[in-house]
Design a protein around this motif. Structure first.
Motif, PDB file in Angstrom:
ATOM      1  N   VAL A   1       0.904  -1.108   0.141  1.00  0.00           N
ATOM      2  CA  VAL A   1       0.055   0.119  -0.001  1.00  0.00           C
ATOM      3  C   VAL A   1       0.933   1.263   0.054  1.00  0.00           C
ATOM      4  O   VAL A   1       0.435   2.276  -0.748  1.00  0.00           O
ATOM      5  N   ASP A   2       1.989   1.230   0.904  1.00  0.00           N
ATOM      6  CA  ASP A   2       2.815   2.525   0.839  1.00  0.00           C
ATOM      7  C   ASP A   2       3.612   2.686  -0.458  1.00  0.00           C
ATOM      8  O   ASP A   2       3.678   3.433  -0.969  1.00  0.00           O
ATOM      9  N   LEU A   3       3.955   1.472  -1.136  1.00  0.00           N
ATOM     10  CA  LEU A   3       4.640   1.594  -2.237  1.00  0.00           C
ATOM     11  C   LEU A   3       3.543   2.099  -3.530  1.00  0.00           C
ATOM     12  O   LEU A   3       3.922   3.007  -4.251  1.00  0.00           O
ATOM     13  N   GLN A   4       2.629   1.651  -3.454  1.00  0.00           N
ATOM     14  CA  GLN A   4       1.481   2.254  -4.474  1.00  0.00           C
ATOM     15  C   GLN A   4       1.271   3.746  -4.156  1.00  0.00           C
ATOM     16  O   GLN A   4       1.168   4.704  -5.325  1.00  0.00           O
ATOM     17  N   LYS A   5       1.151   4.250  -3.065  1.00  0.00           N
ATOM     18  CA  LYS A   5       1.081   5.832  -2.789  1.00  0.00           C
ATOM     19  C   LYS A   5       2.176   6.455  -3.429  1.00  0.00           C
ATOM     20  O   LYS A   5       2.237   7.512  -3.931  1.00  0.00           O
ATOM     21  N   ARG A   6       3.558   5.797  -2.990  1.00  0.00           N
ATOM     22  CA  ARG A   6       4.957   6.456  -3.582  1.00  0.00           C
ATOM     23  C   ARG A   6       4.543   6.488  -5.195  1.00  0.00           C
ATOM     24  O   ARG A   6       5.105   7.409  -5.794  1.00  0.00           O
ATOM     25  N   VAL A   7       4.189   5.511  -5.769  1.00  0.00           N
ATOM     26  CA  VAL A   7       4.132   5.254  -7.293  1.00  0.00           C
ATOM     27  C   VAL A   7       3.020   6.726  -7.608  1.00  0.00           C
ATOM     28  O   VAL A   7       3.388   7.522  -8.690  1.00  0.00           O
ATOM     29  N   LEU A   8       1.832   6.644  -7.034  1.00  0.00           N
ATOM     30  CA  LEU A   8       0.887   7.530  -7.445  1.00  0.00           C
ATOM     31  C   LEU A   8       1.653   9.045  -7.422  1.00  0.00           C
ATOM     32  O   LEU A   8       1.450   9.904  -8.082  1.00  0.00           O
ATOM     33  N   GLN A   9       2.378   9.143  -6.125  1.00  0.00           N
ATOM     34  CA  GLN A   9       2.966  10.556  -5.997  1.00  0.00           C
ATOM     35  C   GLN A   9       4.186  10.860  -7.276  1.00  0.00           C
ATOM     36  O   GLN A   9       3.946  12.025  -7.670  1.00  0.00           O
ATOM     37  N   ASN A  10       4.742   9.763  -7.404  1.00  0.00           N
ATOM     38  CA  ASN A  10       5.795   9.860  -8.490  1.00  0.00           C
ATOM     39  C   ASN A  10       5.034  10.565  -9.655  1.00  0.00           C
ATOM     40  O   ASN A  10       5.819  11.369 -10.544  1.00  0.00           O
ATOM     41  N   ILE A  11       3.952   9.913  -9.919  1.00  0.00           N
ATOM     42  CA  ILE A  11       3.430  10.458 -11.314  1.00  0.00           C
ATOM     43  C   ILE A  11       2.447  11.413 -11.191  1.00  0.00           C
ATOM     44  O   ILE A  11       2.069  11.820 -12.328  1.00  0.00           O
ATOM     45  N   SER A  12       2.167  11.964 -10.049  1.00  0.00           N
ATOM     46  CA  SER A  12       1.334  13.203  -9.955  1.00  0.00           C
ATOM     47  C   SER A  12       1.774  14.333  -9.250  1.00  0.00           C
ATOM     48  O   SER A  12       1.058  15.383  -9.246  1.00  0.00           O
ATOM     49  N   CYS A  13       2.854  14.213  -8.419  1.00  0.00           N
ATOM     50  CA  CYS A  13       3.321  15.282  -7.554  1.00  0.00           C
ATOM     51  C   CYS A  13       4.723  15.822  -8.032  1.00  0.00           C
ATOM     52  O   CYS A  13       5.326  15.353  -8.584  1.00  0.00           O
ATOM     53  N   THR A  14       4.750  17.304  -7.612  1.00  0.00           N
ATOM     54  CA  THR A  14       6.112  17.586  -8.015  1.00  0.00           C
ATOM     55  C   THR A  14       7.219  17.314  -6.897  1.00  0.00           C
ATOM     56  O   THR A  14       6.698  16.798  -5.862  1.00  0.00           O
TER      57      THR A  14
ATOM     58  N   TYR B   1       9.083  15.770  -1.547  1.00  0.00           N
ATOM     59  CA  TYR B   1      10.037  16.045  -0.245  1.00  0.00           C
ATOM     60  C   TYR B   1       9.204  16.341   1.018  1.00  0.00           C
ATOM     61  O   TYR B   1       9.538  15.712   2.071  1.00  0.00           O
ATOM     62  N   LEU B   2       8.244  16.894   0.894  1.00  0.00           N
ATOM     63  CA  LEU B   2       7.305  17.353   1.978  1.00  0.00           C
ATOM     64  C   LEU B   2       6.640  16.176   2.646  1.00  0.00           C
ATOM     65  O   LEU B   2       6.579  15.944   3.997  1.00  0.00           O
ATOM     66  N   TYR B   3       6.297  15.367   1.733  1.00  0.00           N
ATOM     67  CA  TYR B   3       5.533  14.269   2.097  1.00  0.00           C
ATOM     68  C   TYR B   3       6.572  13.125   2.824  1.00  0.00           C
ATOM     69  O   TYR B   3       6.236  12.616   3.939  1.00  0.00           O
ATOM     70  N   PHE B   4       7.632  13.185   2.185  1.00  0.00           N
ATOM     71  CA  PHE B   4       8.739  12.149   2.700  1.00  0.00           C
ATOM     72  C   PHE B   4       8.835  12.812   4.315  1.00  0.00           C
ATOM     73  O   PHE B   4       8.947  12.013   5.333  1.00  0.00           O
ATOM     74  N   LYS B   5       9.081  14.070   4.489  1.00  0.00           N
ATOM     75  CA  LYS B   5       9.575  14.483   5.947  1.00  0.00           C
ATOM     76  C   LYS B   5       8.129  14.361   6.748  1.00  0.00           C
ATOM     77  O   LYS B   5       8.452  13.691   8.149  1.00  0.00           O
ATOM     78  N   GLU B   6       7.176  14.331   6.258  1.00  0.00           N
ATOM     79  CA  GLU B   6       6.037  14.281   7.212  1.00  0.00           C
ATOM     80  C   GLU B   6       5.784  12.752   7.698  1.00  0.00           C
ATOM     81  O   GLU B   6       5.305  12.343   8.677  1.00  0.00           O
ATOM     82  N   LYS B   7       5.924  11.919   6.565  1.00  0.00           N
ATOM     83  CA  LYS B   7       5.767  10.424   6.907  1.00  0.00           C
ATOM     84  C   LYS B   7       6.893   9.932   7.731  1.00  0.00           C
ATOM     85  O   LYS B   7       6.737   8.490   8.235  1.00  0.00           O
TER      86      LYS B   7
ATOM     87  N   HIS C   1      -4.932   9.836 -12.778  1.00  0.00           N
ATOM     88  CA  HIS C   1      -3.379   9.427 -12.485  1.00  0.00           C
ATOM     89  C   HIS C   1      -3.715   7.820 -12.612  1.00  0.00           C
ATOM     90  O   HIS C   1      -4.174   7.560 -11.279  1.00  0.00           O
ATOM     91  N   ASN C   2      -3.323   6.864 -13.721  1.00  0.00           N
ATOM     92  CA  ASN C   2      -3.377   5.509 -13.573  1.00  0.00           C
ATOM     93  C   ASN C   2      -2.416   4.909 -12.745  1.00  0.00           C
ATOM     94  O   ASN C   2      -1.194   5.032 -13.098  1.00  0.00           O
TER      95      ASN C   2
END
Lengths: 193, 193
Positions: free
Chosen positions: A135-148, A153-159, B69-70
């Motif tokens: 589940v964490d890895l899926q979130k990371r993929v979603l981030q990679n394809i949708s976030c700056t 960086y801010l998400y990594f810091k927070e989590k 985002h797929n």
DNA sequence: CCAATTTCTTAAACTATATTAAGACGCTTT
DNA sequence: AAAGCGTCTTAATATAGTTTAAGAAATTGG
């Protein structure tokens, strides 16, 4: 060898009974790893799951240009392994390296299968561990394809507040997928707001 | 309801016996989904694992700006679900939508747990399915942090030849994390070499 | 404690990718 | 046949991120 932490860590899922705990403890190997030393190197088959008792490890790939790309960190009470190589018994493309002097507990495939067959709780427990990681890895993929990069960086810091204060920005940059120079730029821009 | 495909799909791991197969078949629900209709919508709890018998689905997130985002596609003989929502029983942030008229077989959490407890092979089988998905996801993360969009596009094409010829470039762009316009540019550049 | 190494930062030039806008093409639906 | 819709492309302009190079600060190993 102190196995309290590892036995404790299963409490959040299906807690282990005495027999389960003993069976696990018997099958663990303790290793001490110096900073910059390797638990796994590219080309080797990954023969163990590793649980971090103390310290900090990173798992990464080295590309054709020699750049490192961090796939995962592990600190106290976390598991790290190249699951692909572990199951296929094919050479790994990854390195697992200690960022700090570390103590880990390892279990081999044979011993893990023994536990799966004879102590069914491990079956369930390891599935839950993988599901959570998935589940964490899926979130990371979603981030990679949708976030700056700044958002990542801010998400990594927070989590990962603990990890964040323990590793260098170079390591964080490699994890979120930018150059250290650009991360520096992001940090300056954030600081000046 | 034809359950041959799903029972067959377990053959690559731990093949099912007659009793296992029957127990599974009894617990499946068949659904027919029209193009552009939903198996899961943001805000709903994901109550099922879905196995695609025929057709093609996508799972995606919609961001603040309304962009999709797929995260995953699923065609014949593949599983798709929001594992996070499924296990936590919290509202999903994802949509699962049919790209083609599709037929799926679903199993609920209760029924899956029944199988885990009474037919241990499912425990093992579903763990392997997740482990394989996990390994693929790790590769995708590594790619996202280390490869160019062109490399990601070519990798997608190579690894998903069937899917590649079945979905639009807009869907592929959303999966590899670029705009459709930029994908078009990549394709032109590749064609002219 | 010193020397070496790594880390962090800055800046300029460059490359990759996004945005916006527009037009062409093919498919459906009426 | 016409209208509408989604897809694909092109191009100009803008933004995000990399590269290269250099120096200062911090950390580590001996």
């Amino acid at each position: 060898m102190n196995t309290d932490a590892i036995i404790n860590s299963f409490k959040q899922y299906l807690p282990l009974g005495k027999a389960d705990s003993a069976a696990l403890a018997e099958r663990l190997i303790e290793k001490r790893i110096k900073r910059r030393h390797f638990v796994l190197q590219q080309g080797d088959i990954c023969r163990h799951y590793s649980f971090v008792v103390q310290g900090c490890l990173k798992m990464y790939k080295v590309d054709d240009k020699g750049q490192e790309h961090n796939l995962q960190f592990a600190i106290e009470n976390q598991w790290i392994t190249d699951i692909g190589s572990f199951h296929s018994e094919l050479p790994s493309e990854l390195y697992i390296e200690a960022l700090e002097r570390s103590i880990i507990l390892q279990i081999s495939k044979d011993q893990l299968i023994y536990l799966y067959v004879n102590h069914p709780k491990f079956d369930r427990n390891f599935r839950v561990i993988i599901e959570n990681a998935f589940v964490d890895l899926q979130k990371r993929v979603l981030q990679n394809i949708s976030c700056t990069a700044e958002e990542r960086y801010l998400y990594f810091k927070e989590k990962n507040p603990e990890l964040f204060n323990r590793i260098s920005n170079v390591q964080i940059a490699s994890y979120i997928g930018v150059t250290p120079e650009f991360l520096s730029k992001i940090r300056r821009s954030l600081a000046s707001r």
